[in-house]
Enzyme design. Structure first.
Site, PDB file in Angstrom:
ATOM      1  N   SER A  10     -33.766  17.696  -2.536  1.00 16.14           N
ATOM      2  CA  SER A  10     -33.859  16.557  -1.621  1.00 16.14           C
ATOM      3  C   SER A  10     -33.241  15.333  -2.283  1.00 16.14           C
ATOM      4  O   SER A  10     -33.734  14.856  -3.312  1.00 16.14           O
ATOM      5  CB  SER A  10     -35.321  16.250  -1.282  1.00 16.14           C
ATOM      6  N   HIS A  35     -30.527  18.869   0.900  1.00 19.76           N
ATOM      7  CA  HIS A  35     -31.568  18.444   1.857  1.00 19.76           C
ATOM      8  C   HIS A  35     -31.537  16.916   1.991  1.00 19.76           C
ATOM      9  O   HIS A  35     -31.712  16.187   1.007  1.00 19.76           O
ATOM     10  CB  HIS A  35     -32.932  18.914   1.349  1.00 19.76           C
ATOM     11  N   ASP A  37     -33.173  13.640   3.754  1.00 21.30           N
ATOM     12  CA  ASP A  37     -34.389  13.152   4.410  1.00 21.30           C
ATOM     13  C   ASP A  37     -34.109  11.834   5.123  1.00 21.30           C
ATOM     14  O   ASP A  37     -33.890  10.804   4.487  1.00 21.30           O
ATOM     15  CB  ASP A  37     -35.491  12.931   3.369  1.00 21.30           C
ATOM     16  N   MET A  39     -35.481   8.866   7.425  1.00 24.01           N
ATOM     17  CA  MET A  39     -36.773   8.234   7.767  1.00 24.01           C
ATOM     18  C   MET A  39     -36.536   6.917   8.481  1.00 24.01           C
ATOM     19  O   MET A  39     -35.642   6.155   8.103  1.00 24.01           O
ATOM     20  CB  MET A  39     -37.557   7.962   6.484  1.00 24.01           C
ATOM     21  N   HIS A  68     -33.193  16.730   7.589  1.00 25.87           N
ATOM     22  CA  HIS A  68     -34.605  16.674   8.007  1.00 25.87           C
ATOM     23  C   HIS A  68     -34.849  15.299   8.631  1.00 25.87           C
ATOM     24  O   HIS A  68     -34.912  14.291   7.935  1.00 25.87           O
ATOM     25  CB  HIS A  68     -35.474  16.897   6.750  1.00 25.87           C
ATOM     26  N   MET A  70     -37.002  12.613  10.181  1.00 31.07           N
ATOM     27  CA  MET A  70     -38.369  12.088  10.347  1.00 31.07           C
ATOM     28  C   MET A  70     -38.250  10.817  11.179  1.00 31.07           C
ATOM     29  O   MET A  70     -38.481   9.694  10.689  1.00 31.07           O
ATOM     30  CB  MET A  70     -38.989  11.816   8.971  1.00 31.07           C
ATOM     31  N   MET A 139     -44.283  21.326   6.175  1.00 30.15           N
ATOM     32  CA  MET A 139     -44.477  20.176   5.296  1.00 30.15           C
ATOM     33  C   MET A 139     -45.740  20.414   4.463  1.00 30.15           C
ATOM     34  O   MET A 139     -46.826  20.618   5.012  1.00 30.15           O
ATOM     35  CB  MET A 139     -44.651  18.891   6.105  1.00 30.15           C
ATOM     36  N   PHE A 145     -42.570  10.170   1.680  1.00 25.13           N
ATOM     37  CA  PHE A 145     -42.307   9.810   0.287  1.00 25.13           C
ATOM     38  C   PHE A 145     -42.126  11.059  -0.568  1.00 25.13           C
ATOM     39  O   PHE A 145     -42.755  12.085  -0.311  1.00 25.13           O
ATOM     40  CB  PHE A 145     -43.478   8.998  -0.286  1.00 25.13           C
ATOM     41  N   ASP A 175     -41.494  22.035   2.042  1.00 25.15           N
ATOM     42  CA  ASP A 175     -41.025  20.712   1.585  1.00 25.15           C
ATOM     43  C   ASP A 175     -42.217  19.839   1.206  1.00 25.15           C
ATOM     44  O   ASP A 175     -43.085  19.574   2.041  1.00 25.15           O
ATOM     45  CB  ASP A 175     -40.244  20.073   2.746  1.00 25.15           C
TER      46      ASP A 175
HETATM   47  C1  DX5 Z   1     -40.947  13.924   2.185  1.00 25.09           C
HETATM   48  C2  DX5 Z   1     -39.577  14.538   2.203  1.00 25.09           C
HETATM   49  C3  DX5 Z   1     -39.325  15.437   1.075  1.00 25.09           C
HETATM   50  C4  DX5 Z   1     -39.393  14.778  -0.272  1.00 25.09           C
HETATM   51  C5  DX5 Z   1     -39.818  15.809  -1.267  1.00 25.09           C
HETATM   52  O1  DX5 Z   1     -41.183  13.243   3.361  1.00 25.09           O
HETATM   53  O2  DX5 Z   1     -39.383  15.282   3.386  1.00 25.09           O
HETATM   54  O3  DX5 Z   1     -38.111  16.154   1.229  1.00 25.09           O
HETATM   55  O4  DX5 Z   1     -38.189  14.214  -0.676  1.00 25.09           O
HETATM   56  O5  DX5 Z   1     -40.022  15.194  -2.482  1.00 25.09           O
HETATM   57  P1  DX5 Z   1     -40.855  15.891  -3.639  1.00 25.09           P
HETATM   58  O6  DX5 Z   1     -40.189  17.216  -3.923  1.00 25.09           O
HETATM   59  O7  DX5 Z   1     -40.750  14.933  -4.767  1.00 25.09           O
HETATM   60  O8  DX5 Z   1     -42.253  16.075  -3.127  1.00 25.09           O
HETATM   61 ZN    ZN Z   2     -37.591  16.698   3.632  1.00 25.89          ZN
END
Ligand code: DX5
Ligand code: ZN
Length: 226
Positions: A10, A35, A37, A39, A68, A70, A139, A145, A175
């Site tokens: 990620s 990956h 993310d 947000m 991904h 969010m 998840m 985060f 994840d």
């Molecule tokens: C969280 C994200 C993850 C995050 C994972 O909302 O979707 O992809 O970056 O981070 P770690 O591996 O540090 O938990």
């Molecule tokens: Zn993610």
């Protein structure tokens, strides 16, 4: 497992000031997928980046871009993420009223479609959209985060979804809080794609990334299916 486990770093844990170089570094270090993310500060309490950033980093790797989202609402933005070069677009079941429609839209844009569910969401919300899916993401933290702890109650959900998938060609991705220890648990429960942010980017150099990815791969390979 029938397929080898895939590792999807990620980039939320990357150095954003050097994002292009970081993509090249994890590609060279053996990442299978990238990956991303996304947000929005609304669906999750954090803001990361949008389609223009994905478009900018897309030329830095030929690997699968696993995006991904969010964000809520999501439908109005799917075309932009498709055009930016996403290969897989994953949306949250909790992010809109018409999951089936959103998944159809992703496939109509020529992309692989994924759905993800938060830790408190039961797996039955995806039961009637299984045939519209290329990927299911469980998840194992509350999204928003990096660096949080893996929520162990999700292992049972992973097992149940693996059974729901049956022989369909659907990836089961995990994840949040994935490290070599929790990777082994997730794979034993049925996961075949591991997302990891802090566990991959720890160390901050290409050689550290290679070691970190290798550690995840080794933990996954040595797992005995539960
Ligand atoms: C969280 C994200 C993850 C995050 C994972 O909302 O979707 O992809 O970056 O981070 P770690 O591996 O540090 O938990
Ligand atoms: Zn993610």
């Amino acid at each position: 497992m029938l397929n080898p486990v895939l590792i999807a770093p990620s980039i939320l844990s990357a150095d954003f000031a050097r994002l292009g170089e970081e993509i090249e570094a994890i590609d060279a270090a053996g990442a299978d997928w990238i990956h991303c993310d996304v947000m929005d500060g609304h669906f999750v309490p954090n803001i990361s980046f949008g389609p223009d950033v994905i478009k900018a980093i897309r030329p830095r790797s030929k690997k699968v871009f696993d995006v991904h989202l969010m964000i809520a609402p999501v439908d109005a933005y799917l075309e932009a993420f498709a055009k930016a070069g996403s290969d897989i677009i994953t949306i949250h079941a909790e992010a809109g009223q018409h999951l089936d429609r959103s998944l159809q839209l992703i496939r109509s844009l020529g992309k692989r479609a994924g759905v993800t569910i938060c830790p408190s969401t039961p797996e039955n919300v995806i039961e009637y959209v299984l045939d519209r899916l290329d990927l299911i993401l469980v998840m194992t933290v509350n999204p928003g985060f990096g660096g949080q702890s893996f929520i162990l109650s999700q292992l049972e959900k992973i097992r149940r979804i693996r059974a729901m998938i049956g022989d369909r060609p659907i990836h089961l991705e995990v994840d949040g809080g994935v490290n070599p220890e929790t990777a082994a648990l997730a794979v034993a429960a049925g996961a075949d794609v591991l997302v990891a942010g802090s566990a991959v980017f720890r160390g901050g150099t290409g050689s550290a990334y290679r070691t970190n990815i290798f550690a995840l791969r080794t933990a996954a390979a040595n797992t005995v299916e539960a």
